[in-house]
Design an enzyme around this catalytic site. Structure first.
Site, PDB file in Angstrom:
ATOM      1  N   TRP A  74       0.859  -1.197   0.000  1.00 28.06           N
ATOM      2  CA  TRP A  74       0.000   0.000   0.000  1.00 28.06           C
ATOM      3  C   TRP A  74       0.883   1.230   0.000  1.00 28.06           C
ATOM      4  O   TRP A  74       1.628   1.471   0.957  1.00 28.06           O
ATOM      5  CB  TRP A  74      -0.957  -0.006   1.196  1.00 28.06           C
ATOM      6  CG  TRP A  74      -2.044  -1.011   1.001  1.00 28.06           C
ATOM      7  CD1 TRP A  74      -2.248  -2.162   1.711  1.00 28.06           C
ATOM      8  CD2 TRP A  74      -3.057  -0.985  -0.024  1.00 28.06           C
ATOM      9  NE1 TRP A  74      -3.330  -2.845   1.203  1.00 28.06           N
ATOM     10  CE2 TRP A  74      -3.845  -2.160   0.141  1.00 28.06           C
ATOM     11  CE3 TRP A  74      -3.378  -0.102  -1.065  1.00 28.06           C
ATOM     12  CZ2 TRP A  74      -4.933  -2.450  -0.692  1.00 28.06           C
ATOM     13  CZ3 TRP A  74      -4.460  -0.396  -1.893  1.00 28.06           C
ATOM     14  CH2 TRP A  74      -5.219  -1.554  -1.702  1.00 28.06           C
ATOM     15  N   THR A  76       1.789   4.916   0.518  1.00 29.60           N
ATOM     16  CA  THR A  76       1.273   5.876   1.495  1.00 29.60           C
ATOM     17  C   THR A  76       1.721   7.311   1.203  1.00 29.60           C
ATOM     18  O   THR A  76       1.225   8.245   1.813  1.00 29.60           O
ATOM     19  CB  THR A  76       1.760   5.487   2.914  1.00 29.60           C
ATOM     20  OG1 THR A  76       3.177   5.287   2.856  1.00 29.60           O
ATOM     21  CG2 THR A  76       1.097   4.212   3.392  1.00 29.60           C
ATOM     22  N   SER A  96       6.863   6.484  -0.364  1.00 23.97           N
ATOM     23  CA  SER A  96       6.828   5.612   0.816  1.00 23.97           C
ATOM     24  C   SER A  96       5.639   4.669   0.703  1.00 23.97           C
ATOM     25  O   SER A  96       4.672   4.950  -0.020  1.00 23.97           O
ATOM     26  CB  SER A  96       6.747   6.409   2.117  1.00 23.97           C
ATOM     27  OG  SER A  96       7.051   5.557   3.215  1.00 23.97           O
ATOM     28  N   SER A  97       5.738   3.558   1.425  1.00 24.18           N
ATOM     29  CA  SER A  97       4.673   2.554   1.347  1.00 24.18           C
ATOM     30  C   SER A  97       4.807   1.581   2.510  1.00 24.18           C
ATOM     31  O   SER A  97       5.812   1.587   3.212  1.00 24.18           O
ATOM     32  CB  SER A  97       4.794   1.766   0.031  1.00 24.18           C
ATOM     33  OG  SER A  97       6.017   1.066   0.005  1.00 24.18           O
ATOM     34  N   SER A  98       3.775   0.770   2.674  1.00 25.61           N
ATOM     35  CA  SER A  98       3.873  -0.400   3.549  1.00 25.61           C
ATOM     36  C   SER A  98       4.054  -1.591   2.628  1.00 25.61           C
ATOM     37  O   SER A  98       3.163  -1.936   1.846  1.00 25.61           O
ATOM     38  CB  SER A  98       2.591  -0.541   4.376  1.00 25.61           C
ATOM     39  OG  SER A  98       2.564  -1.813   4.986  1.00 25.61           O
TER      40      SER A  98
END
Ligand SMILES: C[S@@+](CC[C@H](N)C(=O)[O-])C[C@H]1O[C@@H](n2cnc3c(N)ncnc32)[C@H](O)[C@@H]1O
Length: 377
Positions: A74, A76, A96-98
């Site tokens: 995901w 972000t 940025s991400s998870s």
């Protein structure tokens, strides 16, 4: 309604079916860490060439948890804009991400991280993977570096909410984190063009670096390097088709509008469509590490921003023509690398390995005496 715990158990089942999570301690980490705490209330969903912010309030509780626990990365943040602040679709690069849970687990399993290991993570992001490390190793053995101050602060809040207090460091992870050294393992959740020397210096003998090596063609190779007593790190590429965003200091320079220059023209010796292939693109990037790759009409274009060199291809009769302009012959570099690879029967990435010293970083094909390419330092 299905609870967060049931979704986590479902995720564990999914990952086990993929052959991951053979270690019960990592299984327990996936079962324990509530991913919803790390995603806040908004993420970006890809929509063609754009990124759509989607918010928790658009979903009922169970559907939101279903989304949270899907084995998906995901995003972000896009170009510094957090999903929660976005008022509409954005075009741009994810910053940025998870990371998808199966990849978080693949990285730690490939790294061989186990009890008692002290780990330096580069790229805290949301803090989700950091929390997994904390669960497995204990907070005092986990150091995580994030270069974006605001993200680092938010990740620290997420980690505290999950009951975790690792060493959260704000800074450029390419410098490592000397205060926690020496580490048993460095694990990077952003990609690098070459290994930052500080990662070598801050490792124990026998320690490991697990990262993706990428570059300006965005071709990627996952690798675990082990450090020997002489300070040389070696390893073979794992072959997984995974990508991470480039570490910010290794990002591509802004590229001006591309105008085709006629330059010198000849027939190509390889079909430019080859560059669609995972390993072929990786090899092309080794051959021309300063070049960015884009589409140009029916063909491809290579652009080196620093020197203004360019190469572009177009259909010509039944084959392809290439036009090259500027001080670097970018297509020659790419073609030479691809033909060397083809002469060795075009193996997949597991045939490639890497040797890293303080002065030099070489990717080789077959073994250390085989064809070789130097990475940009
Ligand atoms: C893919 S995300 C991290 C995912 C994260 N591990 C998670 O599970 O949520 C990559 C992160 O690396 C960070 N990053 C990029 N370059 C960096 C650098 N030089 N030093 C530290 N962090 C960096 C980005 O800001 C981004 O948050």
């Amino acid at each position: 309604m299905m609870s967060s715990r049931s979704f986590r158990q479902g995720l564990v089942g999914e990952l086990r079916a993929q052959g991951r999570l053979t270690d019960p301690a990592w299984r327990a980490a996936v079962e324990a860490v509530p991913r919803e705490l790390f995603l806040d209330d908004a993420v970006f969903r890809p929509d063609g060439t754009q990124w759509d912010p989607i918010r928790r309030e658009q979903f009922d509780d169970e559907d939101w948890l279903r989304l949270v626990y899907s084995d998906t990365t995901w995003v972000t943040q896009i170009d510094g804009m957090n999903a929660a602040e976005a008022t509409g679709p954005l075009s741009g690069r994810p910053t940025s991400s998870s990371t998808l849970p199966s990849l978080v687990m693949r990285m730690v399993e490939l790294a061989g991280i186990g009890d008692g290991d002290k780990v330096l993570e580069i790229g805290t992001g949301t803090g989700y993977s950091t929390a997994m490390l904390c669960h497995r190793l204990g907070d005092q053995l986990v150091y995580s570096v994030e270069c974006d101050k605001e993200l680092a602060a938010t990740a620290a809040q997420h980690l505290h909410a999950a009951g975790r207090r690792p060493a959260s460091v704000v800074g450029d992870g390419l410098r490592g984190h000397q205060d926690g050294a020496d580490y048993d393992a460095v694990i990077a959740t952003c990609a690098v063009r070459s290994i930052p020397p500080s990662w070598l210096w801050q490792l124990k003998d026998g320690g490991s670096i697990t990262t993706t090596i990428s570059g300006w063609m965005l071709a990627s190779g996952l690798i675990r390097l082990a450090l020997d007593e002489e300070g040389v790190a070696r390893g073979r590429f794992a072959g997984d088709r995974v990508t991470y965003m480039l570490a910010r200091p290794h990002e591509r320079p802004p590229r001006p509008t591309f105008y085709q220059h006629p330059g010198t023209t000849r027939a190509t010796r390889v079909n430019p469509d080859m560059l669609e292939g995972w390993t072929a693109r990786f090899v092309a990037q080794l051959g021309a590490p300063s070049a960015e790759l884009t589409r140009s009409g029916d063909g491809v274009a290579l652009v080196d921003v620093a020197t203004g060199s360019q190469a572009w291809t177009e259909p010509d009769g039944g084959g392809w023509a290439v036009h090259q302009d500027g001080p670097l012959r970018l297509w020659d570099q790419v073609e030479d690398a691809l033909m060397t690879w083809q002469e060795q029967d075009a193996p997949d990435q597991t045939a490639f390995g890497m040797t890293v010293t303080e002065w030099d970083q070489i990717v080789w094909l077959g073994d250390t005496d085989g064809p070789r390419w130097r990475l940009p330092l």
